[in-house]
Design an enzyme around this catalytic site. Structure first.
Site, PDB file in Angstrom:
ATOM      1  N   GLN A 280      83.611  61.645 -18.391  1.00 13.34           N
ATOM      2  CA  GLN A 280      84.783  62.532 -18.363  1.00 13.34           C
ATOM      3  C   GLN A 280      85.733  62.209 -17.221  1.00 13.34           C
ATOM      4  O   GLN A 280      86.889  62.625 -17.247  1.00 13.34           O
ATOM      5  CB  GLN A 280      84.344  64.000 -18.282  1.00 13.34           C
ATOM      6  CG  GLN A 280      83.683  64.489 -19.563  1.00 13.34           C
ATOM      7  CD  GLN A 280      83.296  65.956 -19.450  1.00 13.34           C
ATOM      8  OE1 GLN A 280      82.265  66.291 -18.903  1.00 13.34           O
ATOM      9  NE2 GLN A 280      84.144  66.841 -19.957  1.00 13.34           N
TER      10      GLN A 280
ATOM     11  N   CYS B  39      84.783  72.630 -23.626  1.00 17.10           N
ATOM     12  CA  CYS B  39      84.619  71.357 -22.923  1.00 17.10           C
ATOM     13  C   CYS B  39      85.854  71.108 -22.075  1.00 17.10           C
ATOM     14  O   CYS B  39      86.977  71.327 -22.528  1.00 17.10           O
ATOM     15  CB  CYS B  39      84.447  70.228 -23.938  1.00 17.10           C
ATOM     16  SG  CYS B  39      84.240  68.603 -23.171  1.00 17.10           S
ATOM     17  N   LEU B  40      85.629  70.641 -20.855  1.00 13.86           N
ATOM     18  CA  LEU B  40      86.752  70.366 -19.959  1.00 13.86           C
ATOM     19  C   LEU B  40      87.643  69.255 -20.501  1.00 13.86           C
ATOM     20  O   LEU B  40      88.804  69.151 -20.111  1.00 13.86           O
ATOM     21  CB  LEU B  40      86.231  70.004 -18.566  1.00 13.86           C
ATOM     22  CG  LEU B  40      85.481  71.136 -17.845  1.00 13.86           C
ATOM     23  CD1 LEU B  40      84.830  70.621 -16.577  1.00 13.86           C
ATOM     24  CD2 LEU B  40      86.407  72.298 -17.532  1.00 13.86           C
TER      25      LEU B  40
ATOM     26  N   GLY C 196      79.252  72.155 -16.244  1.00 19.34           N
ATOM     27  CA  GLY C 196      78.671  70.824 -16.301  1.00 19.34           C
ATOM     28  C   GLY C 196      79.773  69.794 -16.421  1.00 19.34           C
ATOM     29  O   GLY C 196      80.907  70.111 -16.775  1.00 19.34           O
TER      30      GLY C 196
ATOM     31  N   GLU D 219      76.212  68.000 -22.307  1.00 22.28           N
ATOM     32  CA  GLU D 219      76.544  66.967 -21.311  1.00 22.28           C
ATOM     33  C   GLU D 219      76.007  65.605 -21.726  1.00 22.28           C
ATOM     34  O   GLU D 219      76.692  64.586 -21.582  1.00 22.28           O
ATOM     35  CB  GLU D 219      76.015  67.349 -19.930  1.00 22.28           C
ATOM     36  CG  GLU D 219      76.643  68.603 -19.324  1.00 22.28           C
ATOM     37  CD  GLU D 219      78.151  68.611 -19.391  1.00 22.28           C
ATOM     38  OE1 GLU D 219      78.782  67.530 -19.364  1.00 22.28           O
ATOM     39  OE2 GLU D 219      78.722  69.710 -19.489  1.00 22.28           O
TER      40      GLU D 219
HETATM   41 NI    NI Z   1      82.123  68.536 -22.297  1.00 22.53          NI
END
Ligand code: NI
Length: 181
Positions: free
Chosen positions: A52, A101-102, A47, A144
């Site tokens: 982001q 998390c990215l 996601g 998200e």
């Molecule tokens: Ni995240």
């Protein structure tokens, strides 16, 4: 389509309350979504939220479409673009599972999340979305949508003994799995 830079924790743009989307099916909106999809796939994520990539709108994409190695027990989540979302928690059952998390690369933590939710919003064309979700699906949507309120998962950690580096916690995972959402 372009793979965009993913902002990392500490960047103030990740802490904003995202603005609602007001125009649908526009070239700008569709191009932004295409960039997000490409960025998420390149990062091997499940996601991605618009903030982001520094895009200040209430828009998230998620979905696995297939079983992914990091979450072998999770049912596939349909690829989804969710705009201006609203979430209602159903019941008081919680789940405690690992989350990444990215924007927080290399780390993972156990994050308490509601087990069942209903989420509503619209898609890129402005068509309504109204779904029930539980387990992994619910967790991804909650994670998200937190991004749209300036919340990163470390802010939700309760047990900091279960917060650490992927490479230490899960040494057998492939390095390319060292991402998350
Ligand atoms: Ni995240």
């Amino acid at each position: 389509m372009t793979v965009r830079e993913i902002l990392k924790m500490g960047d103030e743009r990740l802490l904003r309350q995202a603005k609602p989307v007001t125009a649908f099916n526009t070239p700008e909106l569709l191009a932004g979504i295409a960039d997000m999809r490409e960025t998420m796939i390149a990062a091997n994520g499940a996601g991605l939220a618009a903030p982001q990539i520094g895009w200040d709108v209430q828009l998230v994409i998620f979905g696995t479409g297939q079983i992914i190695p990091r979450y072998p027990d999770a049912a596939p989540i349909p690829p989804t673009v969710l705009i201006n979302p609203s979430i209602t928690v159903i019941g008081d059952e919680m789940q405690n599972d690992w989350e990444g998390c990215l924007s927080v690369p290399g780390l993972r933590a156990v994050v308490p999340r509601p087990m069942k939710i209903r989420y509503t919003g619209v898609d890129a064309l402005g068509q309504p979305i109204d779904r029930f979700a539980e387990g992994f699906h619910a967790k991804v949507v909650l994670h998200e949508c937190d991004h749209l309120m300036g919340i990163l998962y470390p802010m939700r950690v309760k047990d900091f003994s279960k917060f650490g580096y992927n490479s230490v916690l899960f040494p057998n995972l492939a390095p390319e799995s060292d991402n998350g959402r």
